[in-house]
Design an enzyme around this catalytic site. Structure first.
Site, PDB file in Angstrom:
ATOM      1  N   THR A 106       0.826  -1.208   0.000  1.00 63.93           N
ATOM      2  CA  THR A 106       0.000   0.000   0.000  1.00 63.93           C
ATOM      3  C   THR A 106       0.855   1.252   0.000  1.00 63.93           C
ATOM      4  OG1 THR A 106      -1.559   1.287   1.365  1.00 63.93           O
ATOM      5  CG2 THR A 106      -0.106  -0.212   2.514  1.00 63.93           C
ATOM      6  N   ASP A 107       0.290   2.355  -0.499  1.00 64.04           N
ATOM      7  CA  ASP A 107       0.993   3.638  -0.426  1.00 64.04           C
ATOM      8  C   ASP A 107       1.012   4.208   0.988  1.00 64.04           C
ATOM      9  OD1 ASP A 107      -1.678   4.400  -0.239  1.00 64.04           O
ATOM     10  OD2 ASP A 107      -1.575   5.927  -1.806  1.00 64.04           O
ATOM     11  N   GLU A 108       0.233   3.621   1.890  1.00 56.84           N
ATOM     12  CA  GLU A 108       0.181   4.160   3.256  1.00 56.84           C
ATOM     13  C   GLU A 108       1.488   3.953   4.017  1.00 56.84           C
ATOM     14  OE1 GLU A 108      -3.327   3.879   5.620  1.00 56.84           O
ATOM     15  OE2 GLU A 108      -4.599   3.355   3.906  1.00 56.84           O
ATOM     16  N   TYR A 112      -1.847  -0.349  11.015  1.00 59.70           N
ATOM     17  CA  TYR A 112      -1.977  -1.036   9.722  1.00 59.70           C
ATOM     18  C   TYR A 112      -0.791  -0.729   8.823  1.00 59.70           C
ATOM     19  CZ  TYR A 112      -3.173  -1.398   4.797  1.00 59.70           C
ATOM     20  OH  TYR A 112      -3.113  -1.639   3.454  1.00 59.70           O
TER      21      TYR A 112
END
Length: 351
Positions: A130-132, A156
């Site tokens: 993910t880009d997170e 997360y």
């Protein structure tokens, strides 16, 4: 072999593989709350499809699955992925995303080492992230690139960052042939209704409040899930080993604008509103912001376009229209998720 193939992105990938390619697919999914076999109904009868209910943390089960199916590639999507849930209960995220990825890497490494030279050279382990992991952006023109330093904000995203590091370490230390992708926010059909877009659609249709965090100015880059599935296939079949590819939709939107766009589409496509609702937009309600909420994500997807020729087919407008229409046409799928009856399927799930 696809891990997490009954989840939102995983099921889109499995459907793509079985309808658009000739690959055989072995879907391994634990079937937690986010795993839904109904999302695979269109392809479940394919003779090229098999399913196993198993946990990636179960080393023996993964060893047996790999020996049995003999995959040429493993695409690893199994993960706990909801930020709010990670804030309320981080333990499951540590277990699945970190310990599970470690366990799977060890199973895959043992399997890979046992292959003959030709199959060993062709094998791929593709880790989907993910880009997170990059945290958030502050400059209006800044974009995440493949070399952006990691700065995760939530349990997360921290657990996904850890899993990315493990995959790179297994490549560097053991020579495992890996590929990594980091994607922006996905949306589209079969999305679990706790996520922003399906939640807003279904709440609006039921006349319930449309909860928007803070002032709704958080910016996300939105990627239509079927575009993402195409990108994943390009990477696993044509990507350069050891490389990371960012996958984005080129569709930056403020959360509040996304909700308003959904309301506008519903005015057109579902004009008969619940009792007492004059306009869908009147249901918008501002709620306390989530802790550590990142303000802006935006992906520079130039590398995958330059090297592999992938670009998204859907604009946000076309993708959102398809998504809203799908939820209107598939209320039974939504009802089974909302009332929990979809979970009854897992009782008989097997290989």
């Amino acid at each position: 072999m696809v891990t997490g193939g009954a989840g939102f992105i995983g099921s889109a990938l499995v459907r793509h593989l079985l309808t658009e390619t000739q690959h055989e697919v072995f879907n391994v999914d634990k079937l937690t709350y986010a795993g839904n076999l109904e999302s695979l109904a269109p392809v479940a009868a394919s003779p090229r499809y098999r399913f196993l209910q198993a946990d990636i943390c179960d080393r023996a089960a993964m060893d047996e699955a790999l020996r049995d199916f003999q995959p040429d590639a493993v695409m690893h999507l199994a993960a706990e992925s909801h930020v709010d849930r990670s804030i309320d209960g981080p333990s499951a995220f540590i277990q699945t995303n970190i310990v599970g990825t470690y366990s799977l890497l060890e199973s895959v490494r043992a399997y890979w080492l046992g292959l003959d030279q030709e199959r060993k050279a062709a094998f791929r382990f593709h880790h989907i992230s993910t880009d997170e992991v990059y945290g958030d952006l502050h400059g209006a023109d800044d974009l995440f690139t493949e070399t952006t330093p990691y700065a995760p904000s939530s349990p997360y995203s921290a657990s996904k960052a850890a899993s990315d590091h493990l995959v790179r370490a297994w490549s560097r230390t053991y020579g495992l042939p890996v590929l990594l992708t980091n994607c922006s926010n996905n949306y589209g059909p079969y999305h679990f209704p706790e996520k922003l877009i399906p939640l807003m659609i279904l709440n609006a249709l039921d006349g319930k409040p449309l909860p928007v965090y803070g002032n709704g100015q958080q910016i996300r880059d939105w990627l239509f899930v079927e575009d993402h599935a195409r990108a994943l296939m390009e990477v696993v079949t044509r990507g350069k080993l050891g490389e990371t590819y960012n996958i984005g939709g080129h569709n930056e939107q403020k959360n509040l604008d996304v909700v308003r766009a959904i309301c506008a589409l519903l005015e057109e496509l579902a004009p008969e509103k619940p009792a007492g609702v004059a306009r869908y937009e009147d249901l918008i309600t501002y709620v306390q912001d989530r802790p550590g909420h990142d303000l802006r994500y935006a992906i520079d997807a130039g590398k995958i376009e330059r090297e592999l020729g992938w670009t998204p087919r859907e604009t946000f407008e076309t993708g959102l229209r398809k998504t809203v229409r799908w939820y209107l046409d598939n209320r039974e799928w939504c009802r089974h998720v909302q009332d929990g009856s979809y979970q009854g399927e897992r009782l008989g799930a097997s290989a």
